[in-house]
Design a protein around this motif. Structure first.
Motif, short mmCIF file in Angstrom:
data_model
loop_
_atom_site.label_atom_id
_atom_site.label_comp_id
_atom_site.label_asym_id
_atom_site.label_seq_id
_atom_site.Cartn_x
_atom_site.Cartn_y
_atom_site.Cartn_z
N ASN A 2 33.04 40.98 12.42
CA ASN A 2 33.72 42.23 12.10
C ASN A 2 34.84 41.93 11.12
O ASN A 2 35.64 41.01 11.35
CB ASN A 2 34.30 42.87 13.35
CG ASN A 2 33.23 43.28 14.34
OD1 ASN A 2 32.07 43.43 13.98
ND2 ASN A 2 33.61 43.46 15.58
N CYS A 3 34.92 42.67 10.04
CA CYS A 3 36.02 42.45 9.10
C CYS A 3 36.45 43.77 8.46
O CYS A 3 35.66 44.72 8.37
CB CYS A 3 35.66 41.42 8.02
SG CYS A 3 34.23 41.80 7.01
N GLN A 19 32.18 50.08 -3.26
CA GLN A 19 31.89 50.45 -1.88
C GLN A 19 30.40 50.29 -1.57
O GLN A 19 30.01 49.76 -0.53
CB GLN A 19 32.32 51.91 -1.63
CG GLN A 19 31.97 52.41 -0.24
CD GLN A 19 32.42 53.85 -0.02
OE1 GLN A 19 32.91 54.19 1.03
NE2 GLN A 19 32.24 54.70 -1.01
N THR A 20 29.55 50.72 -2.51
CA THR A 20 28.11 50.58 -2.34
C THR A 20 27.70 49.11 -2.20
O THR A 20 26.91 48.75 -1.33
CB THR A 20 27.36 51.21 -3.53
OG1 THR A 20 27.67 52.60 -3.60
CG2 THR A 20 25.86 51.04 -3.39
N GLU A 34 34.75 47.48 8.36
CA GLU A 34 35.57 48.69 8.29
C GLU A 34 36.12 48.77 6.87
O GLU A 34 36.88 47.91 6.44
CB GLU A 34 36.71 48.61 9.29
CG GLU A 34 37.60 49.84 9.30
CD GLU A 34 38.75 49.70 10.28
OE1 GLU A 34 39.83 50.25 9.99
OE2 GLU A 34 38.58 49.02 11.30
N LEU A 35 35.71 49.80 6.13
CA LEU A 35 35.97 49.86 4.69
C LEU A 35 36.88 51.04 4.37
O LEU A 35 36.62 52.17 4.80
CB LEU A 35 34.64 49.99 3.95
CG LEU A 35 34.62 49.94 2.43
CD1 LEU A 35 35.20 48.64 1.92
CD2 LEU A 35 33.18 50.10 1.92
N VAL A 54 44.11 44.70 7.20
CA VAL A 54 43.17 44.37 6.12
C VAL A 54 43.01 42.86 6.00
O VAL A 54 43.98 42.10 6.04
CB VAL A 54 43.63 44.98 4.78
CG1 VAL A 54 44.97 44.43 4.33
CG2 VAL A 54 42.58 44.74 3.69
N GLN A 55 41.75 42.42 5.89
CA GLN A 55 41.44 40.99 5.77
C GLN A 55 40.97 40.61 4.38
O GLN A 55 41.22 39.49 3.91
CB GLN A 55 40.36 40.61 6.80
CG GLN A 55 40.81 40.75 8.24
CD GLN A 55 39.68 40.53 9.20
OE1 GLN A 55 38.69 41.25 9.19
NE2 GLN A 55 39.81 39.53 10.05
#
Length: 232
Positions: A2-3, A19-20, A34-35, A54-55
């Motif tokens: 998960n990031c 994003q795509t 998670e964007l 945010v990572q």
């Protein structure tokens, strides 16, 4: 894994395109992402003030009023773990990347395979950033994240580790080196250095991003340059 990934770009078409690609990468690699998208550096900092999770940050440089490099400098004042990837249409900003420890530069238009490779590296770095050392100091035990170590130097029977704060422990440099990873390079008998903190290598010295200059032993110039190249 998960990031959390943030995309900060003032061009809506570029945000949507990135994003795509990120969603495609996550699906291909089996990651849950998670964007979040931001149209400006200011909007990112407004959200970041209340949510610092945010990572990975995909960051456009040419924005205004605050540009991407200025945002990265602000972010680095309190966060040295986020993986910053600069997105730019120009190659004039690479020197600024050293200052803020950017993971990589990607030139517009961003190619899918290059972004995927950089995101893979970012995830690897996030994994390695979770590694810590347990150091026994007088009267206390300190847990030190490995990625925070810039360098280490021998002083008699002790090793001084330079990180956010300096720690001096009774051990050999070889014992310390055995607990580290291939991001670290041995500078002869008396020192080792985090390759991610190196900003300049000459025939006789290595300069780190905090301005520290360490002597480079004879014969080590080619080896450290090769190590930096192999590290990517």
């Amino acid at each position: 894994m998960n990031c959390t990934v943030a995309i900060c770009d003032d061009a809506a078409a570029d945000r949507d395109y990135l994003q795509t690609l990120v969603k495609r990468w996550a699906a291909d690699r089996g990651h849950r992402v998670e964007l979040t998208l931001y149209p400006s550096a200011e909007s990112f900092l407004f959200r970041y003030a209340g949510d610092k999770d945010v990572q990975i940050l995909l960051l456009d440089i040419e924005m205004g009023p605050m540009d991407g490099v200025s945002l990265a400098r602000t972010l680095r004042k309190e966060n040295d773990a986020v993986q910053i990837v600069f997105i730019t249409g120009y190659s004039d900003y690479i020197a600024d990347g050293y200052e803020v420890e950017a993971l990589h530069y990607l030139m517009k238009p961003v190619k899918e395979e290059k972004l995927f490779a950089v995101l893979d590296r970012a995830v690897e770095k996030l994994h390695s950033n979770q590694r810590t050392l347990l150091l026994e100091l007088p009267g206390e035990v300190v847990r030190l994240p490995v990625y925070q170590i810039r360098s280490a130097e021998v002083q008699g029977n002790y090793v001084t580790i330079h990180a956010k704060t300096d720690c001096t422990v009774k051990m050999t440099l070889s014992e310390l080196e055995a607990q580290l990873d291939d991001n670290f390079f041995r500078l002869g008998r008396s020192a080792l250095v985090n390759l991610g903190c190196v900003t300049r290598v000459s025939k006789t010295a290595v300069t780190l991003n905090d301005g520290t200059v360490l002597p480079l032993p004879r014969g080590a110039y080619e080896r450290i340059n090769r190590a930096i190249i192999q590290r990517g």
